[in-house]
Design an enzyme around this catalytic site. Structure first.
Site, mmCIF file in Angstrom:
data_model
loop_
_atom_site.group_PDB
_atom_site.id
_atom_site.type_symbol
_atom_site.label_atom_id
_atom_site.label_comp_id
_atom_site.label_asym_id
_atom_site.label_seq_id
_atom_site.Cartn_x
_atom_site.Cartn_y
_atom_site.Cartn_z
ATOM 1 N N SER A 109 0.677 -1.164 0.403
ATOM 2 C CA SER A 109 0.359 -0.067 -0.085
ATOM 3 C C SER A 109 0.803 1.460 0.011
ATOM 4 O O SER A 109 0.347 2.241 -0.853
ATOM 5 C CB SER A 109 -1.256 -0.052 0.783
ATOM 6 N N HIS A 132 -5.333 -3.109 -3.099
ATOM 7 C CA HIS A 132 -4.900 -1.388 -4.533
ATOM 8 C C HIS A 132 -4.776 -2.499 -6.152
ATOM 9 O O HIS A 132 -4.010 -1.264 -6.588
ATOM 10 C CB HIS A 132 -3.366 -1.219 -3.929
ATOM 11 N N LYS A 152 -11.245 1.314 -2.274
ATOM 12 C CA LYS A 152 -10.469 2.387 -3.253
ATOM 13 C C LYS A 152 -11.044 2.454 -4.804
ATOM 14 O O LYS A 152 -11.684 3.121 -5.103
ATOM 15 C CB LYS A 152 -9.789 1.922 -3.491
HETATM 16 C C1 PLP Z 1 -7.159 0.613 2.615
HETATM 17 C C2 PLP Z 1 -6.486 -0.837 3.148
HETATM 18 C C3 PLP Z 1 -7.570 -1.977 4.037
HETATM 19 C C4 PLP Z 1 -8.802 -1.845 4.889
HETATM 20 O O1 PLP Z 1 -9.492 -1.191 3.895
HETATM 21 P P1 PLP Z 1 -10.477 -0.227 4.249
HETATM 22 O O2 PLP Z 1 -11.881 -0.804 3.296
HETATM 23 O O3 PLP Z 1 -9.980 0.721 4.085
HETATM 24 O O4 PLP Z 1 -10.778 -0.806 5.993
HETATM 25 C C5 PLP Z 1 -6.972 -3.143 4.163
HETATM 26 N N1 PLP Z 1 -5.086 -3.569 3.332
HETATM 27 C C6 PLP Z 1 -4.763 -2.497 2.770
HETATM 28 C C7 PLP Z 1 -3.321 -3.538 2.332
HETATM 29 C C8 PLP Z 1 -5.298 -1.331 2.194
HETATM 30 O O5 PLP Z 1 -4.712 -0.986 1.726
#
Ligand code: PLP
Length: 384
Positions: free
Chosen positions: A176, A204, A236
């Site tokens: 991330s 991602h 995302k």
């Molecule tokens: C953003 C993210 C999460 C968490 O997801 P949310 O739906 O925002 O709680 C989990 N793992 C990774 C790698 C992330 O980037």
């Protein structure tokens, strides 16, 4: 209470104080904060779907059809036909027998790990894994072993040392804060050889990589079936909210029985599920969004190379510029802000000490001229 104030002051003195920016505009590449209009390179809305009128309309229609709140958890009366249809569509999308919705990616990771391992188990984690995977392992009460970033030899050695109990390897599929892609096939080979689960968190990659945006696993031709479990987020690239876990029939049924972050929480609003169903269609159909995104990334990398900037090995929309110290990262972020660009500094503990950085992210809603504006601003940053 004085203690808290002293700790906050110390944090501020170290340049580690975090503050929120209050957005007055919808999510997008142009945002308004206070009276400033800024061009943003920091959201995870990679395909530019968060403010898409078709997704918004589905959300509104969903609220009219189902009400605003789910009213209950999935196991009481909160599981609507909208959730159910979305789960089936997501399973088909990622090529898994089943998928199960969670309210967030954070909760999905917590739920899966606690359901599949216990105090006799061992969880193996890449050092650069997302905080939710780290916290999930802690909550599961398993023994946690962390291996250096993508060090497969070390992972192999650690797995060989585990004598009993369930074992689970957890990794970001796209890291991330660094944007690099996990070595999916070798991880799977290790999981098979050591009879371990492999949990891949594709927050991602989903929507961005692979045919139709099916994600990092599809790009590597790996199906989310045992021993692989896929966690995907929907806030995302999908531009909405929520998350899911995809895997075998038995896995999903086990999660329904045992994942505490699934059982003991209110279901997502069904309108969110309706918005996601439309968003999923757009993710699949609108290849131009991915093509455009990858063209913007290539434009940025070529321009940055010309400027002699130190680029990371990432080919994804996450393009970190390593600055090392906290002050250097904060200074760079401030200098960009003065030129109308929003690129927050990412500091420890989100990233390891001495790796503070600008985490630049791109969206299909950016234009080539936006990338050029960013490059022009980076060109005149003081070098460290
Ligand atoms: C953003 C993210 C999460 C968490 O997801 P949310 O739906 O925002 O709680 C989990 N793992 C990774 C790698 C992330 O980037």
């Amino acid at each position: 209470m004085e203690d808290l104030s002293a700790q906050l002051a110390a944090r501020r003195a170290q340049g580690l104080y975090r503050e929120r920016q209050i957005l007055r505009s919808p999510q997008g590449v142009q945002v308004q904060i206070g009276d400033e209009r800024l061009l943003a390179f920091c959201s995870n809305d990679y395909l530019g779907l968060a403010s898409d009128p078709r997704v918004i309309e589905a959300f509104c229609a969903g609220a009219r059809a189902h009400g605003v709140g789910a009213g209950a958890s999935h196991l009481l009366s909160g599981h609507s036909i909208a959730h159910h249809a979305l789960e089936e569509e997501l399973a088909e999308f990622v090529g898994a027998p089943r998928a199960l919705l969670f309210s967030s990616g954070y909760m999905a990771n917590l739920g899966v790990m606690a359901a599949l391992t216990n105090r006799h188990g061992t969880v193996l984690e890449d050092r650069l894994n997302h905080a939710s995977l780290i916290d999930a392992a802690r909550l599961s009460r398993a023994t946690v072993r962390r291996y250096p970033h993508v060090d497969l030899q070390r992972l192999d050695d650690l797995l060989s040392e585990v004598e009993q109990g369930p074992r689970l390897i957890a990794s970001d599929a796209v890291f991330s804060m660094d944007g690099d892609i996990a070595p999916v096939a070798p991880l799977l080979a290790l999981a098979r050889r050591h009879r371990a689960w492999l949990l891949l968190d594709d927050a991602h990659g989903l929507g961005v990589l692979g045919p139709e945006g099916r994600g990092t696993l599809a790009r590597h031709d790996v199906a989310p079936v045992e021993p692989v479990m896929l966690m995907g987020t929907l806030g995302k690239a999908f531009g909405v909210f929520g998350a899911f876990v995809a895997g075998s029939e038995a896995l999903v049924e086990t999660l329904i029985q045992q994942a505490r972050t699934y059982i003991y929480t209110t279901a997502l609003p069904p309108a969110v599920a309706e918005a996601l169903r439309v968003s999923l269609k757009l993710v699949r159909a609108e290849d131009w969004r991915r093509e455009r995104l990858h063209a913007l990334i290539a434009r940025f990398r070529a321009g940055a190379r010309e400027l002699g900037l130190q680029l990371a090995g990432s080919t994804t929309p996450i393009q970190p510029l390593m600055l090392g110290g906290v002050e250097a990262a904060l200074g760079a972020s401030r200098a960009l802000r003065e030129r109308g660009l929003l690129v927050p500094a990412i500091r420890p503990p989100t990233v390891p000490a001495n790796t503070a950085r600008l985490r630049i992210t791109f969206s299909a809603a950016h234009e080539p001229a936006h990338v050029d504006r960013l490059l022009e601003a980076l060109a005149v940053l003081p070098r460290c």
